[in-house]
Write an enzyme that holds these catalytic residues in place. Structure first.
Site, PDB file in Angstrom:
ATOM      1  N   THR A 167       0.918  -1.138   0.000  1.00 13.80           N
ATOM      2  CA  THR A 167       0.000   0.000   0.000  1.00 13.80           C
ATOM      3  C   THR A 167       0.950   1.177   0.000  1.00 13.80           C
ATOM      4  O   THR A 167       2.129   1.001   0.329  1.00 13.80           O
ATOM      5  CB  THR A 167      -0.838  -0.047   1.304  1.00 13.80           C
ATOM      6  OG1 THR A 167      -1.794  -1.103   1.197  1.00 13.80           O
ATOM      7  CG2 THR A 167      -1.566   1.241   1.603  1.00 13.80           C
TER       8      THR A 167
ATOM      9  N   VAL B 275     -13.577  -4.816   1.505  1.00 12.31           N
ATOM     10  CA  VAL B 275     -13.102  -3.468   1.832  1.00 12.31           C
ATOM     11  C   VAL B 275     -11.974  -3.588   2.853  1.00 12.31           C
ATOM     12  O   VAL B 275     -12.135  -4.222   3.897  1.00 12.31           O
ATOM     13  CB  VAL B 275     -14.251  -2.604   2.411  1.00 12.31           C
ATOM     14  CG1 VAL B 275     -13.729  -1.247   2.868  1.00 12.31           C
ATOM     15  CG2 VAL B 275     -15.350  -2.426   1.373  1.00 12.31           C
ATOM     16  N   GLY B 276     -10.828  -3.003   2.545  1.00 12.48           N
ATOM     17  CA  GLY B 276      -9.698  -2.985   3.479  1.00 12.48           C
ATOM     18  C   GLY B 276      -9.681  -1.696   4.280  1.00 12.48           C
ATOM     19  O   GLY B 276     -10.685  -0.988   4.384  1.00 12.48           O
TER      20      GLY B 276
ATOM     21  N   THR C 255      -0.188   0.568   6.719  1.00  9.56           N
ATOM     22  CA  THR C 255      -0.032  -0.436   5.665  1.00  9.56           C
ATOM     23  C   THR C 255      -0.043  -1.805   6.329  1.00  9.56           C
ATOM     24  O   THR C 255       0.393  -1.943   7.467  1.00  9.56           O
ATOM     25  CB  THR C 255       1.291  -0.216   4.899  1.00  9.56           C
ATOM     26  OG1 THR C 255       1.594  -1.405   4.147  1.00  9.56           O
ATOM     27  CG2 THR C 255       2.470   0.082   5.805  1.00  9.56           C
ATOM     28  N   GLY C 256      -0.540  -2.801   5.610  1.00 13.66           N
ATOM     29  CA  GLY C 256      -0.533  -4.146   6.184  1.00 13.66           C
ATOM     30  C   GLY C 256      -1.864  -4.834   6.020  1.00 13.66           C
ATOM     31  O   GLY C 256      -2.619  -4.536   5.078  1.00 13.66           O
TER      32      GLY C 256
ATOM     33  N   GLY D 198      -5.307  -5.369   6.082  1.00 15.54           N
ATOM     34  CA  GLY D 198      -6.390  -4.398   6.198  1.00 15.54           C
ATOM     35  C   GLY D 198      -7.473  -4.767   7.189  1.00 15.54           C
ATOM     36  O   GLY D 198      -7.985  -3.896   7.900  1.00 15.54           O
TER      37      GLY D 198
HETATM   38  N1  GLY Z   1      -3.744  -2.456   3.729  1.00 10.72           N
HETATM   39  C1  GLY Z   1      -4.367  -2.578   2.472  1.00 10.72           C
HETATM   40  C2  GLY Z   1      -5.459  -3.520   2.452  1.00 10.72           C
HETATM   41  O1  GLY Z   1      -5.525  -4.438   3.266  1.00 10.72           O
HETATM   42  O2  GLY Z   1      -6.302  -3.395   1.593  1.00 10.72           O
END
Ligand code: GLY
Length: 294
Positions: free
Chosen positions: A173, A202-203, A223-224, A226
């Site tokens: 991300t 949906v993240g 980031t990571g 979601g």
């Molecule tokens: N961190 C981005 C996602 O999981 O969509």
């Protein structure tokens, strides 16, 4: 106040193409910093993230992972320290979701637009149609689908994660936090989601409070994994550590944020700038491509 900017290109478990990613992240950071010398924090965040979205080595905009059905759907969010915010979820056929998120923030009464209507909004606002799929990402999708078809039934298709090897739901991300010469702070995040994302999933990146948050106490981008970041409301939590003085600075706040990720065995990372202009970053993955200028 001296402007500051921090940019990430995603937390990751492995380092394929790390040098290309690093180059693109450094360049995005420098471009954002140049913008900061003349413009405000939100402008710099948008410019830096547009650069990251243009990189085929980063999972946002161009080079986003294809979802299970072979399409790219992207999420992005942006927020300012006056609590104005905008986001798009599941947007398609645009090059720069972060710019659409900013347009939502600045021209509508709303915070989030989702799905085909977010795409319609972007095109009606004059954002050009653009297919962000790259050849390597299409090839990767075809490889996985070949194996997947042999192992699954139609009913099982929404459980793709069970058929991918442990740890291969690749992350990645992009995000940016900036403070301008007037001390204004902004934060933003953009993503193509997880590899083989189930359509409709949906993240965190398009959710204000989860992937992105900004207030007078600072700004944060995550980031990571979601789902876990969503459950933790992680970006807001990091800002709460600063607001309630549980963390003395941005670095401590991101470390506490990563402890929260650890408590759920969730891979990920966070960048942050606090109201004093301190830079913070932390991750629990093997790497998180990032760069900052202060
Ligand atoms: N961190 C981005 C996602 O999981 O969509």
């Amino acid at each position: 106040m001296k402007p500051k900017i921090i940019v990430h290109g995603g937390a990751r478990r492995s380092g394929n193409n790390e040098s290309e990613r690093k180059t693109d992240v450094i360049n995005a950071c420098k471009t954002g910093y140049e913008a900061l010398l003349e413009k405000d924090a939100v402008e710099a965040v948008e410019i830096a993230i547009r650069n990251l979205e243009a990189s085929e080595y980063l999972n946002a905009g161009v080079g986003s992972y294809l979802q299970l059905d072979g399409r790219v759907r992207m999420d992005a969010s942006i927020m300012k320290d006056d609590l104005s915010a905008g986001a798009v979820i599941g947007i398609e056929d645009v090059e720069h979701p972060i710019s659409v998120a900013r347009r939502v923030m600045e021209t509508t009464q709303h915070v989030i637009l989702s799905g085909p209507l977010a795409t319609d909004f972007a095109h009606s606002e004059g954002f050009p149609r653009f297919d962000p799929r790259t050849k390597p990402k299409i090839n990767l999708w075809m490889e996985i689908m070949d194996e997947f078809r042999q192992k699954t039934t139609y009913e099982q298709i929404f459980h793709v994660d069970k058929y991918l090897k442990e740890g291969s739901l690749n992350l990645g991300t992009v995000g940016c936090v900036a403070m301008d010469a007037n001390g204004n702070i902004a934060a933003g995040t953009s993503t193509g989601g997880l590899k083989m994302n189930v359509p409709g999933r949906v993240g965190d990146s398009g959710i204000i409070g989860a992937g992105t948050y900004c207030s007078k106490f600072g700004g944060a981008s995550c980031t990571g994994h979601g789902e876990k970041i969503l459950i933790l409301c992680l970006a807001k939590k990091v800002l709460n550590y600063l607001k309630h003085k549980r963390a003395g600075n941005a670095m401590d706040a991101t470390k506490y944020g990563v402890e929260e990720l650890n408590s759920l065995q969730a891979p990920g990372g966070i960048i942050c700038i606090d109201q004093e202009g301190n830079i913070g970053y932390a991750h629990n993955t093997a790497m998180m491509t990032m760069h900052y200028i202060e």
